[in-house]
Design a protein around this motif. Sequence first.
Motif, short mmCIF file in Angstrom:
data_model
loop_
_atom_site.label_atom_id
_atom_site.label_comp_id
_atom_site.label_asym_id
_atom_site.label_seq_id
_atom_site.Cartn_x
_atom_site.Cartn_y
_atom_site.Cartn_z
N ARG A 176 0.82 -1.21 0.00
CA ARG A 176 0.00 0.00 0.00
C ARG A 176 0.85 1.26 0.00
O ARG A 176 1.86 1.35 0.71
N ASP A 177 0.43 2.25 -0.80
CA ASP A 177 1.12 3.54 -0.80
C ASP A 177 0.78 4.35 0.45
O ASP A 177 1.61 5.12 0.94
N ASP A 178 -0.44 4.17 0.95
CA ASP A 178 -0.86 4.90 2.15
C ASP A 178 -0.61 4.06 3.41
O ASP A 178 -1.41 4.04 4.34
N TYR A 210 -1.00 1.90 9.05
CA TYR A 210 -0.38 1.50 10.32
C TYR A 210 -1.22 1.99 11.49
O TYR A 210 -1.36 1.29 12.50
N GLY A 211 -1.80 3.17 11.35
CA GLY A 211 -2.70 3.66 12.40
C GLY A 211 -3.90 2.75 12.57
O GLY A 211 -4.35 2.50 13.69
N ALA A 267 -1.18 9.43 15.89
CA ALA A 267 -0.59 10.59 15.22
C ALA A 267 0.91 10.69 15.49
O ALA A 267 1.70 10.99 14.58
N LEU A 268 1.32 10.43 16.72
CA LEU A 268 2.74 10.48 17.06
C LEU A 268 3.52 9.40 16.30
O LEU A 268 4.63 9.65 15.80
N THR A 269 2.94 8.21 16.21
CA THR A 269 3.60 7.12 15.50
C THR A 269 3.72 7.44 14.01
O THR A 269 4.76 7.20 13.39
N ALA A 270 2.67 8.02 13.43
CA ALA A 270 2.70 8.39 12.01
C ALA A 270 3.79 9.43 11.75
O ALA A 270 4.52 9.36 10.75
#
Length: 256
Positions: free
Chosen positions: A131-133, A138-139, A234-237
Motif C-alpha cells: 500500500r502507498d498509504d 499503520y494507524g 498521530a505520534l507514530t505516524a
Amino acid sequence: MQAIAAGRKATTETDADMASGGQQERKDGRPAGKAPARKKDPLSAPKRRRPKQERSRATVDQILAAAVAILEQGGFEAVTMQAIAAAAGINIATLYSYFPNKHHVLAHLARLRLDERLELLERELGALKERDDWIDGYGDVMRKLFVLREGQASSVALRQAMHASPSLWEIDQEGNARAAGFVADLLHAKFPAIRREDIDIRARLIAEYVTATLDFIQRNETGMQEKILEEIVALTASYLRSFAPAPERSPPASPA
C-alpha cells in the motif's frame, strides 16, 4: 601492650581471612561479600501433560477461565494453585497434572493472548507492504490491536501480572521482539536504503512504544481512551514519516 594485642588480633583475623580465600563467613552461614543465590525461575519447572483429548482441553479451558477470574478480582498475588483449583471446580491433584505451578498457568494464558496479537500484526503489517498509504494503514493496525486487547478477558490484570513476575515479563519481551520483526520487515520494504541494523533498532522502539502506550490506555479510566489512542496514532505516524529522506534542494538561481 594494648596496641600489640590489637595488632595480634588484626593479624589473626587477617590470617583467618586469607585461609578462607579472602572471605569471612557471615552469621547466616554465607561467605561475606558473596551475593545470595538467585531464586529459581518458576517456569523452569517441567511442564505437565499436554491436553490432547477434548475432555482434557476442556479441563485446561476451565483452569484458564478460573485464573482469569481470580486475576480480575484479586490480582497476581491472589492467584494460587489452591484458588485456581477451587474456582475451576477440580481436584488440586488434577490441576497439578496439567501445570506445575501458577506461573505456568499464567504463562500459558499469556502466550495464548500474545499469539492472537502477533497473528494480527503479521497479517496486517504484511498487507501494508503493497500500500502507498501504508502509514495511515499503520494507524488502523494500532486501532485493531487495541480493540483485540480490549476484547481479551482480563487483559489489564494479566498485563499487570506479567509486570509483577520476571519470568512472565520475559514472555512479554519475547513477544515484543517478534512484533519488532514484523515491523522491521515492513520498514525494510518501504525504506530499502536504510541499513538493516538501523531498521531493527527503530522497529524495536516502535514495538516497545506501542505495547507500553496501549498498556497505558487500557489502565486509563478517565473516559478518554479513544482520544489518547488517536494522539498515539498521530505520534507514530509522525515518527514513521521522519524515516523518508529529505528532498534534495535545488541550487539557488544565479543572479542575472
